[in-house]
Design a protein around this motif. Structure first.
Motif, PDB file in Angstrom:
ATOM      1  N   GLU A  12       0.807  -1.206   0.000  1.00 25.96           N
ATOM      2  CA  GLU A  12       0.000   0.000   0.000  1.00 25.96           C
ATOM      3  C   GLU A  12       0.848   1.268   0.000  1.00 25.96           C
ATOM      4  N   ASP A  13       2.059   1.188   0.503  1.00 30.44           N
ATOM      5  CA  ASP A  13       2.932   2.362   0.528  1.00 30.44           C
ATOM      6  C   ASP A  13       3.319   2.821  -0.881  1.00 30.44           C
ATOM      7  N   GLU A  14       3.170   1.932  -1.867  1.00 33.55           N
ATOM      8  CA  GLU A  14       3.528   2.278  -3.246  1.00 33.55           C
ATOM      9  C   GLU A  14       2.329   2.769  -4.058  1.00 33.55           C
ATOM     10  N   TRP A  15       1.135   2.710  -3.478  1.00 36.43           N
ATOM     11  CA  TRP A  15      -0.052   3.189  -4.171  1.00 36.43           C
ATOM     12  C   TRP A  15      -0.132   4.706  -4.060  1.00 36.43           C
ATOM     13  N   VAL A  16      -0.815   5.322  -5.026  1.00 38.35           N
ATOM     14  CA  VAL A  16      -0.877   6.787  -5.099  1.00 38.35           C
ATOM     15  C   VAL A  16      -2.320   7.260  -5.088  1.00 38.35           C
ATOM     16  N   ASP A  17      -2.641   8.184  -4.200  1.00 41.35           N
ATOM     17  CA  ASP A  17      -3.932   8.858  -4.226  1.00 41.35           C
ATOM     18  C   ASP A  17      -3.806  10.021  -5.204  1.00 41.35           C
ATOM     19  N   ARG A  18      -4.500   9.935  -6.337  1.00 40.84           N
ATOM     20  CA  ARG A  18      -4.310  10.916  -7.404  1.00 40.84           C
ATOM     21  C   ARG A  18      -5.222  12.141  -7.283  1.00 40.84           C
ATOM     22  N   HIS A  19      -6.004  12.219  -6.254  1.00 40.17           N
ATOM     23  CA  HIS A  19      -6.854  13.404  -6.075  1.00 40.17           C
ATOM     24  C   HIS A  19      -6.004  14.677  -6.136  1.00 40.17           C
ATOM     25  N   GLY A  20      -6.428  15.620  -6.972  1.00 36.01           N
ATOM     26  CA  GLY A  20      -5.725  16.894  -7.086  1.00 36.01           C
ATOM     27  C   GLY A  20      -4.576  16.914  -8.066  1.00 36.01           C
ATOM     28  N   MET A  21      -4.263  15.773  -8.691  1.00 41.40           N
ATOM     29  CA  MET A  21      -3.153  15.739  -9.640  1.00 41.40           C
ATOM     30  C   MET A  21      -3.531  16.439 -10.954  1.00 41.40           C
ATOM     31  N   LYS A  22      -2.504  16.867 -11.689  1.00 42.39           N
ATOM     32  CA  LYS A  22      -2.692  17.613 -12.934  1.00 42.39           C
ATOM     33  C   LYS A  22      -2.158  16.814 -14.116  1.00 42.39           C
ATOM     34  N   ARG A  23      -2.439  17.311 -15.321  1.00 43.97           N
ATOM     35  CA  ARG A  23      -1.960  16.643 -16.535  1.00 43.97           C
ATOM     36  C   ARG A  23      -0.461  16.849 -16.691  1.00 43.97           C
ATOM     37  N   MET A  24       0.238  15.756 -17.007  1.00 42.69           N
ATOM     38  CA  MET A  24       1.687  15.777 -17.165  1.00 42.69           C
ATOM     39  C   MET A  24       2.131  15.516 -18.599  1.00 42.69           C
ATOM     40  N   VAL A  25       1.294  14.822 -19.387  1.00 45.64           N
ATOM     41  CA  VAL A  25       1.589  14.527 -20.792  1.00 45.64           C
ATOM     42  C   VAL A  25       0.325  14.796 -21.599  1.00 45.64           C
ATOM     43  N   PRO A  26       0.431  15.063 -22.900  1.00 42.20           N
ATOM     44  CA  PRO A  26      -0.777  15.335 -23.692  1.00 42.20           C
ATOM     45  C   PRO A  26      -1.629  14.080 -23.870  1.00 42.20           C
ATOM     46  N   MET A  27      -2.947  14.265 -23.851  1.00 43.27           N
ATOM     47  CA  MET A  27      -3.855  13.170 -24.166  1.00 43.27           C
ATOM     48  C   MET A  27      -4.011  13.124 -25.680  1.00 43.27           C
ATOM     49  N   GLU A  28      -3.547  12.038 -26.295  1.00 43.80           N
ATOM     50  CA  GLU A  28      -3.515  11.952 -27.753  1.00 43.80           C
ATOM     51  C   GLU A  28      -4.543  11.010 -28.345  1.00 43.80           C
ATOM     52  N   LEU A  29      -4.925   9.970 -27.597  1.00 42.31           N
ATOM     53  CA  LEU A  29      -5.763   8.938 -28.204  1.00 42.31           C
ATOM     54  C   LEU A  29      -6.768   8.389 -27.184  1.00 42.31           C
ATOM     55  N   LEU A  30      -8.033   8.377 -27.590  1.00 34.36           N
ATOM     56  CA  LEU A  30      -9.096   7.793 -26.779  1.00 34.36           C
ATOM     57  C   LEU A  30      -9.589   6.529 -27.481  1.00 34.36           C
ATOM     58  N   ALA A 109     -17.430   7.738 -22.440  1.00 33.21           N
ATOM     59  CA  ALA A 109     -17.017   8.153 -23.782  1.00 33.21           C
ATOM     60  C   ALA A 109     -17.383   9.606 -24.081  1.00 33.21           C
ATOM     61  N   LYS A 110     -18.619   9.972 -23.875  1.00 33.50           N
ATOM     62  CA  LYS A 110     -19.076  11.326 -24.179  1.00 33.50           C
ATOM     63  C   LYS A 110     -18.291  12.361 -23.383  1.00 33.50           C
ATOM     64  N   GLU A 111     -18.114  12.105 -22.107  1.00 37.07           N
ATOM     65  CA  GLU A 111     -17.413  13.051 -21.243  1.00 37.07           C
ATOM     66  C   GLU A 111     -15.946  13.196 -21.641  1.00 37.07           C
ATOM     67  N   LEU A 112     -15.302  12.096 -22.006  1.00 39.00           N
ATOM     68  CA  LEU A 112     -13.890  12.153 -22.390  1.00 39.00           C
ATOM     69  C   LEU A 112     -13.705  12.845 -23.738  1.00 39.00           C
ATOM     70  N   ILE A 113     -14.614  12.607 -24.660  1.00 39.20           N
ATOM     71  CA  ILE A 113     -14.540  13.282 -25.966  1.00 39.20           C
ATOM     72  C   ILE A 113     -14.678  14.790 -25.792  1.00 39.20           C
ATOM     73  N   GLU A 114     -15.547  15.199 -24.891  1.00 42.67           N
ATOM     74  CA  GLU A 114     -15.720  16.626 -24.623  1.00 42.67           C
ATOM     75  C   GLU A 114     -14.533  17.197 -23.853  1.00 42.67           C
ATOM     76  N   ALA A 115     -13.970  16.409 -22.955  1.00 42.84           N
ATOM     77  CA  ALA A 115     -12.843  16.883 -22.144  1.00 42.84           C
ATOM     78  C   ALA A 115     -11.553  17.008 -22.943  1.00 42.84           C
ATOM     79  N   TYR A 116     -11.383  16.117 -23.948  1.00 40.95           N
ATOM     80  CA  TYR A 116     -10.149  16.110 -24.742  1.00 40.95           C
ATOM     81  C   TYR A 116     -10.476  16.181 -26.236  1.00 40.95           C
ATOM     82  N   PRO A 117     -10.970  17.320 -26.695  1.00 35.95           N
ATOM     83  CA  PRO A 117     -11.379  17.437 -28.104  1.00 35.95           C
ATOM     84  C   PRO A 117     -10.221  17.321 -29.084  1.00 35.95           C
ATOM     85  N   GLU A 118      -8.998  17.471 -28.596  1.00 39.32           N
ATOM     86  CA  GLU A 118      -7.822  17.375 -29.460  1.00 39.32           C
ATOM     87  C   GLU A 118      -7.416  15.923 -29.724  1.00 39.32           C
ATOM     88  N   ALA A 119      -7.927  14.998 -28.947  1.00 36.91           N
ATOM     89  CA  ALA A 119      -7.523  13.598 -29.059  1.00 36.91           C
ATOM     90  C   ALA A 119      -8.284  12.893 -30.183  1.00 36.91           C
TER      91      ALA A 119
END
Length: 279
Positions: A12-30, A109-119
């Motif tokens: 469990e010490d190696e698991w990550v709570d991602r709440h509040g994290m930001k984008r680090m790489v571009p989203m290219e493909l859905l 699907a709908k939410e991700l397409i709207e969130a990442y229109p560039e992908a």
């Protein structure tokens, strides 16, 4: 342990709570095809093509706290509880990924397409009847498994996170914990019809993994690798992997329990023997 070709830590010490994290790489493909349409093979293929990293249901197994965020997304989308997910919310759990596949992502699907229109969008597809047969004998069994229900209580931090999330999403998407072939195949067809209406044709590729590299590489602009297209997570492998994981977690639980119970048992026997000696 190794699951579907990836190392998964039970620490469990190696698991990550991602709440509040930001984008680090571009989203290219859905990749928004339904589970059991070659999504695991697609993950392996995209990693070969240089997409770092690719989100998949197994990502929730690799990092169980991700399931907490997806539970929030489920509650917002289907139950009207909390803020509906947009780019900021998805970036928390997907910010380190250049591509996504499989559930939980394709259920949004709908939410991700709207969130990442560039992908760009890929729809991995297969015959609905064949798809149902595969789902019913793999994911469907996990949805109704009494063993996994017990496991969620024995192992609440690991199995007890992502199995309830999967079941909550299944019930929301299909209208209950059903394996009815008519309902599942109808929702399968509806899903593909919806995505087709949401994405311009020039940004959409409908694809079957059996086609290999050519069309996928042409669509993504990647060079064709000098290796065979990967094939992973076949039905037999799925069952064997799930059995291995559950047995491993059960053994871990009982091993820990034994360390606590054994000394108590020895002490109890000793105290009982002493009481008899005194009498």
């Amino acid at each position: 342990m190794t699951l579907f070709g990836r190392e998964v830590s039970s620490n469990e010490d190696e698991w990550v709570d991602r709440h509040g994290m930001k984008r680090m790489v571009p989203m290219e493909l859905l990749v928004l095809g339904m589970p059991r349409t070659g999504t695991s093979s697609t993950v392996a293929a995209l990693r070969i093509l240089g997409y770092d990293d690719v989100y998949h249901m197994t990502s929730c197994i690799e990092n169980p706290p991700d399931s907490d965020i997806w539970q929030e997304a489920i509650a917002a989308k289907w139950h009207g509880k909390g803020k509906p997910f947009g780019r900021e919310e998805f970036d928390q759990v997907l910010g380190n990924c250049m591509a996504v596949t499989d559930w939980p992502c394709s259920a949004f699907a709908k939410e991700l397409i709207e969130a990442y229109p560039e992908a760009k969008v890929v729809l991995t597809n297969r015959d609905p009847a064949a798809w149902y047969k595969s789902v019913e004998s793999t994911i469907g069994q996990a949805i109704i498994s009494k063993t996994l229900t017990v496991a969620t209580y024995i192992d609440p931090g690991f199995i007890g996170r992502w199995i309830p999330m999967c079941r909550a999403m299944w019930s929301a998407f299909y209208g209950g914990a059903t394996l009815d072939p008519t309902i599942l195949q109808r929702r399968f067809v509806e899903h593909y019809e919806e995505v087709r209406t949401l994405v311009p044709k020039e940004r959409l590729l409908e694809y079957k993994v059996g086609e290999g590299w050519d069309r996928l590489c042409e669509f993504t602009g990647k060079e064709i690798p000098d290796v065979d297209f990967p094939r992973v997570n076949e039905t037999k492998e799925f069952g064997a992997t799930m059995d291995k994981m559950v047995k491993g977690r059960f053994q871990n639980f009982f091993a820990k329990a034994a360390k606590v119970v054994a000394p108590v048992a020895v002490l109890s026997v000793a105290m009982y023997a002493r009481s008899k000696a005194i009498i």
